[in-house]
Design an enzyme around this catalytic site. Structure first.
Site, mmCIF file in Angstrom:
data_model
loop_
_atom_site.group_PDB
_atom_site.id
_atom_site.type_symbol
_atom_site.label_atom_id
_atom_site.label_comp_id
_atom_site.label_asym_id
_atom_site.label_seq_id
_atom_site.Cartn_x
_atom_site.Cartn_y
_atom_site.Cartn_z
ATOM 1 N N LEU A 73 0.870 -1.324 0.137
ATOM 2 C CA LEU A 73 0.184 -0.074 0.124
ATOM 3 C C LEU A 73 1.011 1.243 -0.012
ATOM 4 O O LEU A 73 1.646 1.328 1.486
ATOM 5 C CB LEU A 73 -1.362 -0.073 1.493
ATOM 6 C CG LEU A 73 -1.958 -1.199 1.432
ATOM 7 C CD1 LEU A 73 -2.758 -1.003 2.872
ATOM 8 C CD2 LEU A 73 -3.167 -1.482 0.500
ATOM 9 N N ILE A 142 2.511 -1.246 4.547
ATOM 10 C CA ILE A 142 1.846 0.043 4.126
ATOM 11 C C ILE A 142 3.298 1.156 4.060
ATOM 12 O O ILE A 142 3.734 1.363 5.878
ATOM 13 C CB ILE A 142 0.943 0.069 5.550
ATOM 14 C CG1 ILE A 142 0.258 -1.045 6.269
ATOM 15 C CG2 ILE A 142 0.681 1.657 5.667
ATOM 16 C CD1 ILE A 142 -0.662 -1.025 6.695
ATOM 17 N N ASP A 143 3.512 2.019 3.242
ATOM 18 C CA ASP A 143 4.112 3.440 3.015
ATOM 19 C C ASP A 143 3.660 3.987 2.659
ATOM 20 O O ASP A 143 4.316 4.613 1.792
ATOM 21 C CB ASP A 143 5.360 2.233 2.144
ATOM 22 C CG ASP A 143 7.184 2.628 1.990
ATOM 23 O OD1 ASP A 143 7.011 3.989 3.393
ATOM 24 O OD2 ASP A 143 7.262 3.237 1.420
ATOM 25 N N ILE A 144 2.498 5.104 3.666
ATOM 26 C CA ILE A 144 1.765 5.989 2.772
ATOM 27 C C ILE A 144 1.926 7.379 3.171
ATOM 28 O O ILE A 144 2.295 7.862 4.339
ATOM 29 C CB ILE A 144 0.061 5.443 2.870
ATOM 30 C CG1 ILE A 144 0.145 4.015 1.986
ATOM 31 C CG2 ILE A 144 -0.791 6.867 2.361
ATOM 32 C CD1 ILE A 144 -1.252 4.001 2.099
ATOM 33 N N ASN A 176 5.580 1.066 7.685
ATOM 34 C CA ASN A 176 6.411 2.383 8.198
ATOM 35 C C ASN A 176 5.675 4.065 8.560
ATOM 36 O O ASN A 176 4.878 4.381 7.735
ATOM 37 C CB ASN A 176 6.928 2.527 6.475
ATOM 38 C CG ASN A 176 8.654 3.806 6.824
ATOM 39 O OD1 ASN A 176 8.584 3.154 7.500
ATOM 40 N ND2 ASN A 176 8.462 4.570 6.129
#
Length: 221
Positions: A73, A142-144, A176
């Site tokens: 993501l 998850i790196d948004i 993250n």
């Protein structure tokens, strides 16, 4: 390439574009590698790749090699995907979700994401995708970020529970986060405290970059 050689002495910017979501997107040669940055932070490769590689190493490369399906993501330039494919030699399916179509065009042009056969790229809002998907995943990364900001929904209990519900048994979430002040520390601790400890274990990794903190969640039941 002369630009690559000179980049060991000084960063060389080769592309810059205004973006509605990230203010500015820049591609730069730095220390012999291409990196993707927004106005105020590194988006892909460079320090961000080191951070996510550290998280993947903590989960264990041998564990990752046995996985069938990984969800990312927040793709940006795709550095974590390159780590999975090029460094770990992961052969399973990767689904990448990115809201910014301009970012994907840049990732394809400069980082050759479109040449990774096992990768399916989807232009969509991560929140919407998580609500809609019928698949189960071995690992959800998850790196948004929108420049240095993280959308609030990432830390809402509803979203975190939905993400965790998409995990297969023994599956992982690698999240993250960016820490810029004490309020962000409080936010992260609250996030951890709301995870169902009957079904999941969680930990924060010691920071290797000042402003990034990785959270790892594992489905244990």
């Amino acid at each position: 390439m002369i630009q690559k050689l000179f980049s060991y002495l000084i960063p060389i910017k080769i592309f810059k574009k205004k973006s509605a979501r990230s203010k500015t997107i820049e591609v730069t040669w730095a220390n012999g590698e291409l990196v993707l940055d927004s106005e105020n932070t590194n988006y892909s490769y460079g320090s961000l790749q080191r951070i996510l590689r550290y998280g993947l190493r903590n989960i264990g490369y041998d564990t990752i090699l046995k996985m069938d399906h990984i969800l990312v993501l927040g793709v940006a330039g795709g550095s974590v995907i390159k780590t999975l494919v090029d460094e770990i030699d992961y052969k399973g399916k990767i689904t990448g979700v990115e809201i910014d179509s301009e970012m994907i065009q840049i990732a394809n042009q400069y980082f050759n994401l479109n040449k990774i056969e096992q990768l399916e790229l989807i232009i969509d809002d991560a929140f919407e995708f998580v609500l809609k998907t019928k698949d189960q995943y071995d690992l959800i990364i998850i790196d948004i970020f929108e420049d240095i900001k993280m959308p609030n929904f990432l830390f809402e209990r509803f979203f975190s529970e939905r993400v965790c519900s998409l995990l297969k048994d023994d599956g992982f979430v690698l999240f993250n986060t960016m820490i810029l002040d004490e309020a962000h520390n409080v936010r992260n601790r609250k996030y951890i405290s709301e995870i169902n400890t009957t079904l999941f274990s969680s930990k924060m990794l010691p920071r290797i970059e000042v402003h990034n903190e990785l959270i790892i969640i594992k489905k244990v039941a």
